[in-house]
Design an enzyme around this catalytic site. Structure first.
Site, mmCIF file in Angstrom:
data_model
loop_
_atom_site.group_PDB
_atom_site.id
_atom_site.type_symbol
_atom_site.label_atom_id
_atom_site.label_comp_id
_atom_site.label_asym_id
_atom_site.label_seq_id
_atom_site.Cartn_x
_atom_site.Cartn_y
_atom_site.Cartn_z
ATOM 1 N N SER A 23 31.006 40.679 35.309
ATOM 2 C CA SER A 23 29.916 40.062 36.072
ATOM 3 C C SER A 23 30.084 38.547 36.121
ATOM 4 O O SER A 23 30.795 37.965 35.298
ATOM 5 C CB SER A 23 28.577 40.391 35.406
ATOM 6 O OG SER A 23 28.619 40.001 34.061
ATOM 7 N N ASP A 141 25.114 43.998 19.747
ATOM 8 C CA ASP A 141 26.097 42.926 19.981
ATOM 9 C C ASP A 141 25.409 41.564 19.816
ATOM 10 O O ASP A 141 25.602 40.653 20.619
ATOM 11 C CB ASP A 141 26.709 43.075 21.381
ATOM 12 C CG ASP A 141 27.984 42.249 21.531
ATOM 13 O OD1 ASP A 141 28.525 41.795 20.499
ATOM 14 O OD2 ASP A 141 28.441 42.048 22.675
HETATM 15 P P1 ATP Z 1 30.182 40.359 28.627
HETATM 16 O O1 ATP Z 1 29.533 40.937 29.843
HETATM 17 O O2 ATP Z 1 31.647 40.450 28.654
HETATM 18 O O3 ATP Z 1 29.550 40.821 27.340
HETATM 19 P P2 ATP Z 1 28.666 37.938 28.786
HETATM 20 O O4 ATP Z 1 27.506 38.581 28.130
HETATM 21 O O5 ATP Z 1 29.003 36.554 28.351
HETATM 22 O O6 ATP Z 1 29.981 38.801 28.660
HETATM 23 P P3 ATP Z 1 27.196 37.668 31.225
HETATM 24 O O7 ATP Z 1 25.957 38.303 30.731
HETATM 25 O O8 ATP Z 1 27.688 38.038 32.588
HETATM 26 O O9 ATP Z 1 28.433 37.958 30.343
HETATM 27 O O10 ATP Z 1 27.002 36.099 31.134
HETATM 28 C C1 ATP Z 1 28.006 35.186 31.541
HETATM 29 C C2 ATP Z 1 27.595 33.767 31.157
HETATM 30 O O11 ATP Z 1 26.407 33.389 31.849
HETATM 31 C C3 ATP Z 1 27.325 33.592 29.690
HETATM 32 O O12 ATP Z 1 28.119 32.510 29.241
HETATM 33 C C4 ATP Z 1 25.881 33.219 29.543
HETATM 34 O O13 ATP Z 1 25.735 32.153 28.657
HETATM 35 C C5 ATP Z 1 25.471 32.794 30.965
HETATM 36 N N1 ATP Z 1 24.138 33.356 31.250
HETATM 37 C C6 ATP Z 1 23.849 34.669 31.365
HETATM 38 N N2 ATP Z 1 22.529 34.846 31.600
HETATM 39 C C7 ATP Z 1 21.975 33.609 31.621
HETATM 40 C C8 ATP Z 1 20.619 33.116 31.798
HETATM 41 N N3 ATP Z 1 19.603 33.941 32.006
HETATM 42 N N4 ATP Z 1 20.426 31.787 31.745
HETATM 43 C C9 ATP Z 1 21.464 30.935 31.519
HETATM 44 N N5 ATP Z 1 22.742 31.331 31.352
HETATM 45 C C10 ATP Z 1 23.006 32.653 31.397
#
Ligand code: ATP
Length: 321
Positions: A23, A141
């Site tokens: 994503s 996690d």
């Molecule tokens: P994975 O899906 O591989 O576990 P992830 O949890 O880092 O990885 P995402 O949830 O897609 O993946 O998030 C990607 C990035 O976007 C992260 O670095 C996170 O800090 C940022 N992010 C996600 N949601 C928010 C939010 N609501 N506000 C600010 N930053 C966000």
């Protein structure tokens, strides 16, 4: 009149926030009646083709279900799902924007992360776990990268792609709060384990029972909580090694040491939670629905917060943005 379903054209994408394994998360503003609303939101965009190819459909569904549960049982300590929509190729999750990024960056600024700060954030993480476990959800996690900070520097837990919804279809009151025998693991969890032999979670924070591929329980999140507290106090995680295999060996053998950074109270708290047997961890036998994590909250480490727990979310955090 029922509210119309949103679509990508209802938002102006203004920036890039980050990328996950399947994503991309963007910063955006909503357009309402041809006007740009000043409130910023985070929009997670998932490519359907990639989800199918990587066999991540159940992780996405789980994430959506958890976020919905947290929207109907709101807590400021979690990222809120504002709406979802899709087009032919993509799924969109519109969430509140956590302006101050990940707790990890704050932990890495050692000069601002003092004892008060550790205790405050440990307390907020514990309250978040209390809320989650009461709803029958195990995060699985929990790590500083999945703990975001809002504008006021309070935590907002995110990323439910690995979560376990205990006893799906049952009310939260009936959720077991103690480790279950293998035979009673939820169907969701069993399917998960059949699908992949690898562990759920992230190497440094994964508990022995998750590694041994047994079931995960709320107590597995408490293990991660203790690892994060260790990291907040010392700057590093307790189980460190050059590769995952060696990290896992250390976890299974409970091989970690305290540096001079730790007070007696913090050592005692961490040791009482980092127990190999999930049932022996402090908090594992608490009546969570009735009292929350009372045994952890009453530990001497948290003594300076006595009588302050109920107001913690309204308290100004000890660091400024
Ligand atoms: P994975 O899906 O591989 O576990 P992830 O949890 O880092 O990885 P995402 O949830 O897609 O993946 O998030 C990607 C990035 O976007 C992260 O670095 C996170 O800090 C940022 N992010 C996600 N949601 C928010 C939010 N609501 N506000 C600010 N930053 C966000």
């Amino acid at each position: 009149m029922a509210e119309l379903k949103k679509c990508a054209n209802d938002f102006i994408f203004t920036g890039f926030l980050g990328e996950g394994s399947f994503s991309t998360v963007y910063l955006a503003k909503e357009v309402q009646s041809s006007r740009v609303n000043n409130r910023e939101v985070a929009i997670k965009v998932c490519e359907k083709q990639l989800i199918r190819r990587e066999k991540k459909s159940s992780a996405i569904l789980r994430e959506k279900k958890c976020l919905h549960t947290l929207t109907t049982n709101p807590s400021k300590l979690f990222i809120q799902l504002l709406c979802t929509f899709q087009d032919n190729d993509r799924l969109f999750f519109v969430m509140n924007y956590a302006k101050n990024g990940e707790l990890l960056s704050l932990i890495n600024q050692r000069d601002v992360f003092d004892e008060n700060c550790c205790r405050f954030y440990a307390a907020e993480i514990l309250l978040a776990l209390e809320h989650l476990h009461k709803l029958g959800i195990v995060h699985r996690d929990l790590k500083p990268e999945n703990i975001l900070l809002n504008e006021e520097m309070h935590i907002q837990v995110t990323d439910f792609g690995s979560a376990l919804i205990m006893r799906d279809n049952e009310s939260a009151e009936q959720q077991p709060q103690r480790p279950l025998p293998e035979s009673q693991a939820s169907v969701d969890d069993q399917n998960n384990r059949r699908r992949r032999n690898s562990f759920v979670g992230t190497a440094h924070y994964v508990s022995p029972e998750m590694l041994n591929n047994k079931i995960s329980t709320p107590s597995s999140d408490l293990w991660a909580f203790a690892c994060i507290l260790y990291q907040m106090i010392s700057g590093s995680t307790p189980f460190r090694a050059p590769n995952e295999y060696l990290i896992f060996q250390k976890i299974i053998n409970l091989e970690f040491e305290y540096t001079d950074d730790f007070s007696d109270a913090s050592k005692s708290l961490i040791t009482s939670i980092l127990q190999k047997n999930a049932c022996n961890r402090l908090g594992a036998n608490d009546d969570i629905q009735r009292d929350g994590y009372l045994s952890i909250k009453s530990h001497p480490y948290f003594a300076p917060l006595a009588n302050k727990w109920a107001k913690l979310e309204e308290t100004t955090p000890p660091v400024s943005a």
